[in-house]
Motif scaffolding. Structure first.
Motif, PDB file in Angstrom:
ATOM      1  N   GLY A 138       0.838  -1.184   0.000  1.00 51.58           N
ATOM      2  CA  GLY A 138       0.000   0.000   0.000  1.00 51.58           C
ATOM      3  C   GLY A 138       0.872   1.232   0.000  1.00 51.58           C
ATOM      4  N   TYR A 139       0.277   2.401   0.120  1.00 48.64           N
ATOM      5  CA  TYR A 139       1.030   3.639   0.102  1.00 48.64           C
ATOM      6  C   TYR A 139       2.007   3.709   1.268  1.00 48.64           C
ATOM      7  N   LYS A 140       1.547   3.424   2.472  1.00 46.93           N
ATOM      8  CA  LYS A 140       2.398   3.475   3.667  1.00 46.93           C
ATOM      9  C   LYS A 140       2.253   2.210   4.501  1.00 46.93           C
ATOM     10  N   HIS A 141       1.905   1.100   3.883  1.00 39.86           N
ATOM     11  CA  HIS A 141       1.748  -0.131   4.648  1.00 39.86           C
ATOM     12  C   HIS A 141       2.024  -1.360   3.782  1.00 39.86           C
ATOM     13  N   ILE A 142       2.231  -2.449   4.458  1.00 33.52           N
ATOM     14  CA  ILE A 142       2.389  -3.748   3.820  1.00 33.52           C
ATOM     15  C   ILE A 142       1.321  -4.648   4.412  1.00 33.52           C
ATOM     16  N   ARG A 143       0.573  -5.328   3.566  1.00 30.71           N
ATOM     17  CA  ARG A 143      -0.469  -6.237   4.050  1.00 30.71           C
ATOM     18  C   ARG A 143      -0.132  -7.645   3.601  1.00 30.71           C
ATOM     19  N   LEU A 144      -0.216  -8.576   4.530  1.00 25.40           N
ATOM     20  CA  LEU A 144       0.010  -9.981   4.224  1.00 25.40           C
ATOM     21  C   LEU A 144      -1.342 -10.671   4.164  1.00 25.40           C
ATOM     22  N   VAL A 145      -1.628 -11.325   3.037  1.00 24.24           N
ATOM     23  CA  VAL A 145      -2.876 -12.062   2.879  1.00 24.24           C
ATOM     24  C   VAL A 145      -2.516 -13.534   2.789  1.00 24.24           C
ATOM     25  N   GLN A 146      -3.048 -14.322   3.732  1.00 26.90           N
ATOM     26  CA  GLN A 146      -2.724 -15.742   3.777  1.00 26.90           C
ATOM     27  C   GLN A 146      -3.339 -16.449   2.570  1.00 26.90           C
ATOM     28  N   LEU A 147      -2.539 -17.202   1.852  1.00 30.89           N
ATOM     29  CA  LEU A 147      -3.033 -17.943   0.692  1.00 30.89           C
ATOM     30  C   LEU A 147      -3.990 -19.029   1.167  1.00 30.89           C
ATOM     31  N   GLY A 148      -5.062 -19.209   0.426  1.00 31.62           N
ATOM     32  CA  GLY A 148      -6.067 -20.188   0.816  1.00 31.62           C
ATOM     33  C   GLY A 148      -7.074 -19.613   1.785  1.00 31.62           C
ATOM     34  N   SER A 149      -6.969 -18.342   2.095  1.00 31.36           N
ATOM     35  CA  SER A 149      -7.891 -17.671   2.998  1.00 31.36           C
ATOM     36  C   SER A 149      -8.461 -16.473   2.274  1.00 31.36           C
ATOM     37  N   SER A 150      -9.717 -16.148   2.535  1.00 32.35           N
ATOM     38  CA  SER A 150     -10.344 -15.020   1.853  1.00 32.35           C
ATOM     39  C   SER A 150     -10.123 -13.704   2.573  1.00 32.35           C
ATOM     40  N   GLU A 151      -9.476 -13.757   3.735  1.00 32.95           N
ATOM     41  CA  GLU A 151      -9.292 -12.524   4.500  1.00 32.95           C
ATOM     42  C   GLU A 151      -7.831 -12.280   4.815  1.00 32.95           C
ATOM     43  N   SER A 152      -7.515 -11.022   5.062  1.00 29.19           N
ATOM     44  CA  SER A 152      -6.162 -10.604   5.427  1.00 29.19           C
ATOM     45  C   SER A 152      -5.875 -11.055   6.852  1.00 29.19           C
ATOM     46  N   THR A 174      -1.890  -8.029   9.446  1.00 27.56           N
ATOM     47  CA  THR A 174      -0.534  -7.690   9.872  1.00 27.56           C
ATOM     48  C   THR A 174      -0.026  -6.520   9.059  1.00 27.56           C
ATOM     49  N   ASP A 175      -0.577  -5.352   9.285  1.00 31.13           N
ATOM     50  CA  ASP A 175      -0.073  -4.152   8.644  1.00 31.13           C
ATOM     51  C   ASP A 175       1.172  -3.717   9.367  1.00 31.13           C
ATOM     52  N   ALA A 176       2.178  -3.317   8.603  1.00 27.85           N
ATOM     53  CA  ALA A 176       3.403  -2.794   9.212  1.00 27.85           C
ATOM     54  C   ALA A 176       3.766  -1.514   8.487  1.00 27.85           C
TER      55      ALA A 176
END
Length: 134
Positions: free
Chosen positions: A111-125, A128-130
């Motif tokens: 993202g602009y000021k963040h990193i989002r990890l989306v677990q594979l095999g899951s429909s939701e994030s 873990t924004d950092a």
């Protein structure tokens, strides 16, 4: 020794009672909140230290945050920094608290000021924004 004292108030009940008794001296407030002992001579001793400690905890400010530590490594700070080699490392304390297992895979979304990890095999994030370090 006959002990007729009540259980000391804690948490929200303590904060509410302190607010109600704000017109009284602090020793009397502590006594009415249950922070006292009765000696063998039937004298009342107010425990101001225990009272203040309970107030701090009730306000979300534990007096001794190191006391809750289990002695196994550092406590998570929920902050990371970029290493000299450009990598960001997320420690085991974070992965354990999220219930992750060895081999779990994630898609990285920038993202602009963040990193989002989306677990594979899951429909939701995984949530873990950092924030990026400058």
């Amino acid at each position: 020794m006959a002990d007729t004292q009540t259980t000391p108030l804690i948490g929200k009940a303590l904060l509410q009672k302190v607010k109600e008794l704000s017109h009284l001296p602090r020793r009397e407030t502590a006594r009415r909140c249950g922070y006292y002992t009765v000696t063998k001579n039937n004298q009342t001793r107010v425990n101001l230290t225990d009272f203040y400690d309970a107030l701090l905890v009730a306000n979300g400010l534990p007096l001794d945050p190191e006391g809750t530590k289990d002695g196994r490594g550092r406590e998570p700070t929920y902050r990371v920094s970029v290493h000299k080699n450009g990598q960001i490392v997320i420690g085991a304390a974070y992965t354990l608290s999220m219930g992750l297992k060895s081999g779990d895979e994630f898609e990285i979304k920038l993202g602009y000021k963040h990193i989002r990890l989306v677990q594979l095999g899951s429909s939701e994030s995984i949530g873990t924004d950092a924030d990026e370090e400058n």
